[in-house]
Design an enzyme around this catalytic site. Structure first.
Site, PDB file in Angstrom:
ATOM      1  N   HIS A  16       0.846  -1.212   0.000  1.00  0.00           N
ATOM      2  CA  HIS A  16       0.000   0.000   0.000  1.00  0.00           C
ATOM      3  C   HIS A  16       0.876   1.256   0.000  1.00  0.00           C
ATOM      4  CE1 HIS A  16      -3.907   2.048   1.501  1.00  0.00           C
ATOM      5  NE2 HIS A  16      -3.040   3.017   1.223  1.00  0.00           N
ATOM      6  N   HIS A  18       1.411   5.459  -1.723  1.00  0.00           N
ATOM      7  CA  HIS A  18       0.985   6.612  -2.525  1.00  0.00           C
ATOM      8  C   HIS A  18       2.240   7.252  -3.101  1.00  0.00           C
ATOM      9  CE1 HIS A  18      -3.139   6.569  -0.872  1.00  0.00           C
ATOM     10  NE2 HIS A  18      -2.536   6.104   0.206  1.00  0.00           N
ATOM     11  N   LYS A 102      -9.453  -0.402  -5.925  1.00  0.00           N
ATOM     12  CA  LYS A 102      -9.488   0.242  -4.615  1.00  0.00           C
ATOM     13  C   LYS A 102     -10.832   0.913  -4.387  1.00  0.00           C
ATOM     14  CE  LYS A 102      -8.018   1.966  -0.713  1.00  0.00           C
ATOM     15  NZ  LYS A 102      -6.905   2.792  -0.325  1.00  0.00           N
ATOM     16  N   HIS A 139     -10.644   1.076   1.778  1.00  0.00           N
ATOM     17  CA  HIS A 139     -10.423   2.063   2.830  1.00  0.00           C
ATOM     18  C   HIS A 139     -11.634   1.935   3.756  1.00  0.00           C
ATOM     19  CE1 HIS A 139      -8.797   5.939   4.474  1.00  0.00           C
ATOM     20  NE2 HIS A 139      -9.986   5.854   5.052  1.00  0.00           N
ATOM     21  N   HIS A 177      -4.751  -0.714   5.862  1.00  0.00           N
ATOM     22  CA  HIS A 177      -4.274   0.045   7.032  1.00  0.00           C
ATOM     23  C   HIS A 177      -5.203  -0.075   8.247  1.00  0.00           C
ATOM     24  CE1 HIS A 177      -6.957   2.777   4.981  1.00  0.00           C
ATOM     25  NE2 HIS A 177      -6.042   3.263   4.156  1.00  0.00           N
ATOM     26  N   ASP A 254       1.300   2.508   3.623  1.00  0.00           N
ATOM     27  CA  ASP A 254       0.445   3.682   3.398  1.00  0.00           C
ATOM     28  C   ASP A 254       1.286   4.966   3.421  1.00  0.00           C
ATOM     29  OD1 ASP A 254      -1.828   5.146   2.869  1.00  0.00           O
ATOM     30  OD2 ASP A 254      -2.519   5.194   4.945  1.00  0.00           O
TER      31      ASP A 254
END
Ligand code: NCD
Ligand code: ZN
Length: 352
Positions: A16, A18, A102, A139, A177, A254
């Protein structure tokens, strides 16, 4: 190989991350690429990554930022919107362009305004994902502003995730997460009854900080992320899950970079940038828990097993010595980024 001061593990993956885009992407990709063999790349750009074409060109931009001589495989994800089409996703999955899709509940977190406003809008898509085996990454927070921010994950599990699993019992899901003991219990129980159908990522920062740390001596915007860190008892439950080495739990940082001015503002962005010290921080946690022998399960074995991929064939060696922490990461033509643990440091170092 493991001594008290050195540890060699199968090269880990980060399930995970970004990366953003443009100059920010160029600045942050090398930190992940030098530690991890693969990473699941989040699609919450503006505009989000919803098509095969967008994912293909985003992947090319990521690869262009990987330092020479470093082998790294970014695994792309599709961002689900209310108007997502089953065919685009399942063709992308079958062709190896998308590793997963996602689900952001609309407005749950950074760049999620285009997310799904009502799950029933994507039931058709979820049906085809269930049929094809394409994982759904979630999420897991409700967006109802009436629900206390510290309860949003637990309420999501009861009111959204449970019914979703009842409706799509074969759908393969990663609860991303996780931050609560309720999530740990839910995932562990589901794994018992339906092995291989559920996984959960755990970040390094949620293993290291609780909600009190966000206010230690003043407000600490660089520790603000979503889902927000919870009470100490939840941090301890996450630690127990991670160090158990149990199948459904695997590494997902994350890491979520934002420029300093976006973080240190009257309305600061959510996200902790942990990429420069990710594996070192996890190693420190496992060391503190006397569980270094289970780090490899969590970091290098459980994730590939869930995703049906081979383990990496390289190794990574960590030694017990202070990591020299970057004070900040500069972004060409932009704001600096402050990494996690810059002040505290970490006592494990990665051999390059
Ligand atoms: C992430 C981001 O900045 O993109 N922020 C965060 O606090 N984790 C989005 C997300 O994963 O929620
Ligand atoms: Zn994220």
């Amino acid at each position: 190989m493991q001594t008290t001061d050195s540890l060699t593990i199968i090269r880990p993956d980060d399930w995970h991350v970004h990366f953003r885009d443009g100059d920010m992407l160029d600045a942050v990709v090398p930190y992940t690429a030098r530690q991890f063999g693969r990473a699941i790349v989040m699609p919450n750009l503006t505009p989000p990554v919803t098509t095969i074409e967008a994912a293909t060109s985003y992947r090319e931009r990521i690869m262009a930022a990987v330092p020479e001589g470093v082998s790294f495989n970014p695994l792309m994800t599709a961002y689900l919107t209310d108007s997502a089409k089953s065919d685009d996703l399942t063709i992308g999955y079958a062709d190896g362009i998308f590793a997963a899709a996602k689900l952001y509940p609309a407005n749950a977190t950074t760049n999620s305004a285009m997310g799904v406003s009502d799950l029933s809008n994507v039931f058709g898509v979820l049906e085809s994902m269930q049929d094809s085996g394409m994982p759904l990454l979630i999420h897991g927070e409700v967006t109802d502003t009436e629900v206390d921010i510290f309860d949003r994950e637990a309420v999501f599990i009861d009111t959204i995730l449970e019914p979703l699993i009842r409706k799509f019992p074969e759908l393969r899901i990663v609860l991303e997460h996780v931050t609560t003991s309720q999530a740990v219990d839910f995932v562990s129980e589901r794994h018992e009854t339906a092995p291989g159908k559920i996984g959960a990522t755990i970040t390094a920062h949620h293993l290291m900080i609780n909600r009190t740390d966000i206010f230690r001596g003043g407000i600490r915007p660089h520790l603000y992320c979503l889902p927000i860190a919870k009470r100490e008892k939840h941090r301890l439950a996450l630690r127990k899950a991670a160090i158990s080495g149990a199948g459904p739990f695997f590494l997902g940082t994350d890491t979520a970079p934002h420029g300093v001015s976006a973080k240190q503002s009257a309305c600061g962005c959510a996200g902790v940038f942990s990429a420069p010290v990710a594996i070192q921080a996890y190693t420190q946690v496992f060391d503190e828990e006397n569980a270094l022998d289970r780090l490899e399960d969590f970091a290098s074995r459980n994730g590939p097993k869930f995703y049906g991929l081979p383990k990496n064939n390289k190794t990574l060696t960590l030694t017990r010595s202070e990591t020299i922490m970057p004070e900040k990461i500069s972004v060409q033509g932009g704001d600096d980024i402050l990494p996690f643990l810059t002040e505290e440091g970490v006592i494990w170092n990665m051999d390059l």
